[in-house]
Motif scaffolding. Structure first.
Motif, PDB file in Angstrom:
ATOM      1  N   LYS A 120      52.606   0.730 -64.290  1.00 31.37           N
ATOM      2  CA  LYS A 120      51.762   1.664 -63.528  1.00 31.37           C
ATOM      3  C   LYS A 120      50.298   1.568 -63.965  1.00 31.37           C
ATOM      4  O   LYS A 120      49.592   2.570 -64.081  1.00 31.37           O
ATOM      5  CB  LYS A 120      52.270   3.103 -63.659  1.00 31.37           C
ATOM      6  CG  LYS A 120      53.664   3.297 -63.079  1.00 31.37           C
ATOM      7  CD  LYS A 120      54.157   4.727 -63.212  1.00 31.37           C
ATOM      8  CE  LYS A 120      55.551   4.876 -62.614  1.00 31.37           C
ATOM      9  NZ  LYS A 120      56.085   6.251 -62.750  1.00 31.37           N
ATOM     10  N   ASP A 121      49.856   0.327 -64.187  1.00 32.90           N
ATOM     11  CA  ASP A 121      48.473   0.041 -64.580  1.00 32.90           C
ATOM     12  C   ASP A 121      47.706  -0.344 -63.318  1.00 32.90           C
ATOM     13  O   ASP A 121      47.672  -1.517 -62.922  1.00 32.90           O
ATOM     14  CB  ASP A 121      48.465  -1.092 -65.608  1.00 32.90           C
ATOM     15  CG  ASP A 121      47.076  -1.400 -66.142  1.00 32.90           C
ATOM     16  OD1 ASP A 121      46.086  -0.906 -65.556  1.00 32.90           O
ATOM     17  OD2 ASP A 121      46.965  -2.161 -67.120  1.00 32.90           O
ATOM     18  N   THR A 122      47.087   0.638 -62.669  1.00 32.29           N
ATOM     19  CA  THR A 122      46.469   0.399 -61.360  1.00 32.29           C
ATOM     20  C   THR A 122      45.255  -0.529 -61.434  1.00 32.29           C
ATOM     21  O   THR A 122      45.034  -1.346 -60.536  1.00 32.29           O
ATOM     22  CB  THR A 122      46.058   1.728 -60.713  1.00 32.29           C
ATOM     23  OG1 THR A 122      45.216   2.457 -61.621  1.00 32.29           O
ATOM     24  CG2 THR A 122      47.277   2.561 -60.370  1.00 32.29           C
ATOM     25  N   LEU A 123      44.466  -0.418 -62.506  1.00 33.61           N
ATOM     26  CA  LEU A 123      43.276  -1.263 -62.614  1.00 33.61           C
ATOM     27  C   LEU A 123      43.653  -2.733 -62.727  1.00 33.61           C
ATOM     28  O   LEU A 123      43.132  -3.583 -61.993  1.00 33.61           O
ATOM     29  CB  LEU A 123      42.436  -0.835 -63.821  1.00 33.61           C
ATOM     30  CG  LEU A 123      41.164  -1.668 -64.071  1.00 33.61           C
ATOM     31  CD1 LEU A 123      40.232  -1.596 -62.865  1.00 33.61           C
ATOM     32  CD2 LEU A 123      40.451  -1.197 -65.330  1.00 33.61           C
ATOM     33  N   SER A 124      44.568  -3.039 -63.638  1.00 35.84           N
ATOM     34  CA  SER A 124      45.007  -4.433 -63.792  1.00 35.84           C
ATOM     35  C   SER A 124      45.712  -4.918 -62.537  1.00 35.84           C
ATOM     36  O   SER A 124      45.578  -6.088 -62.145  1.00 35.84           O
ATOM     37  CB  SER A 124      45.943  -4.556 -65.002  1.00 35.84           C
ATOM     38  OG  SER A 124      45.285  -4.189 -66.194  1.00 35.84           O
TER      39      SER A 124
END
Length: 404
Positions: free
Chosen positions: A178-182
């Motif tokens: 749930k790492d939206t930036l990556s």
């Protein structure tokens, strides 16, 4: 008590402990540095620096962990690596252990270091080693970064299919984390690869996915790149819409010139020559050679369409000057990559030669050893045979004497 003050007091306490004791038990300090790593890399680096003088007193395991954490802290702080000496200590130690998570980390950061040293092939080799060890571990974030970096390296080498495969794996890992930036960066990278492969509909799909989870500065570049893709497929109005959205995100003068280049190109393609000339002329203020090259090319084509041959020749000459400069730089980088490839292949050949030499000597030693064993067995057998015959002769002689 504020969190900042509490952190400073904790660090002071740790520094006092280090200063007052030369004990080799620095494990608690290494553990504390690792706890600080993700949220407070500054503090982690300060703490690791504070125990540098005690490295001679550390055990081999503690020194390997210090080298790994120090390399990691530098990477978190965006400090470019200039040597692989520290991380190689960690790699050599963890290669001897069964600690898969640490071995994966050591290989990953060794890849990071070689990437900074512009040795793409060695970076790729260590990334692949890290992936093979870690793909069955529950390390989604690190595996995501690993696959994203491999995708980038394959893109540099214009190997687009493996690049897409690894970027898609990175997407899967970042979704689990749930790492939206990556995740947005991986979607953007997939979109860029599709642009290079001229799959523009797929590129638009992935740019839109990237925008759905992108915030802040990154939106500017994605709006601008998406506007360019719409211009390539002939949807100039949608392209202009996204270019104007990019204009609303401008932070620097070069950003303004970059958007003006996109707008000028869209207006030129749609036949609005005056608007195109205004935006493309503004691009000449840019300090970016790529922006200047593309701006002068578009201006030359614009003047060609207006049949102003004098202006066309002038802009074409300026375009060719920037193009030649960029090509020269690109050729130098290509030669450097080829030299790196040649060096890598030479090293591999030497390794193979030494492996064959070791195998040859090993077989020779086995042959000598086997021959020696056979010779000893033969000597023992002969001695045993002669001993047995002598016994038989003595027995016959004794029987003869008893009969007499």
């Amino acid at each position: 008590m504020s969190k900042g003050l509490k952190l400073i007091l904790n660090l002071l306490l740790l520094f006092c402990l280090v200063a007052c004791s030369r004990s080799t038990n620095v494990s608690p300090l290494l553990k504390k540095a690792e706890e600080y790593m993700n949220e407070k890399p500054d503090s982690a680096l300060l703490l690791l620096d504070s125990i540098t003088t005690y490295r001679e007193d550390m055990s081999e395991a503690q020194n390997a962990l210090w080298c790994l954490l120090y390399t990691q802290a530098q990477d978190k702080k965006r400090i470019e690596h200039t040597s692989d000496s520290l991380i190689q200590i960690a790699v050599k130690y963890y290669e001897k252990t069964n600690f898969k998570a640490r071995k994966m980390q050591a290989y990953y950061y060794c890849g990071i270091v070689f990437h900074d040293l512009n040795d793409v092939l060695l970076a790729q080799e260590y990334y692949l080693k890290a992936y093979e060890i870690g793909k069955d571990l529950n390390e989604h974030y690190l595996l995501g970064r690993l696959c994203a970096n491999l995708g980038t390296l394959y893109t540099y080498q214009e190997l687009y299919q493996p690049a897409l495969d690894f970027q898609q794996k990175a997407v899967d890992y970042f979704q689990q984390e749930k790492d939206t930036l990556s995740l947005s960066m991986s979607f953007r990278n997939i979109a860029r690869i599709n642009v290079r492969e001229n799959r523009l509909d797929s590129a638009i799909t992935y740019y839109l996915k990237a925008l759905s989870c992108t915030f802040g500065l990154h939106k500017f570049y994605m709006f601008n790149e998406l506007a360019d893709v719409y211009g390539r497929i002939g949807d100039y109005e949608t392209g202009l819409t996204y270019a104007r959205k990019a204009s609303s995100q401008i932070k620097t003068a070069d950003d303004s010139c970059l958007v003006s280049l996109t707008l000028g190109d869209l207006y030129l393609k749609s036949g609005k020559i005056d608007s195109a000339y205004s935006y493309l002329s503004f691009c000449r203020k840019s300090s970016n050679v790529y922006t200047l090259r593309d701006a002068y090319y578009s201006l030359s084509q614009l003047e060609k369409s207006r049949k102003d041959l004098e202006a066309y020749v002038l802009f074409q000459e300026q375009y060719e000057a920037f193009r030649d400069s960029i090509d020269k730089q690109t050729n130098m980088e290509t030669l450097a990559r080829l030299q790196s490839l040649y060096d890598y292949q030479l090293i591999e050949k030497k390794k193979e030669y030494y492996r064959q030499e070791v195998n040859r000597k090993t077989m020779y030693l086995y042959f000598i050893g086997g021959g020696s064993v056979l010779f000893l067995l033969l000597v023992v057998c002969i001695a045993f045979y002669r001993f047995k015959k002598r016994k038989e002769r003595e027995e016959l002689l004794n029987q003869s004497l008893r009969i007499q």
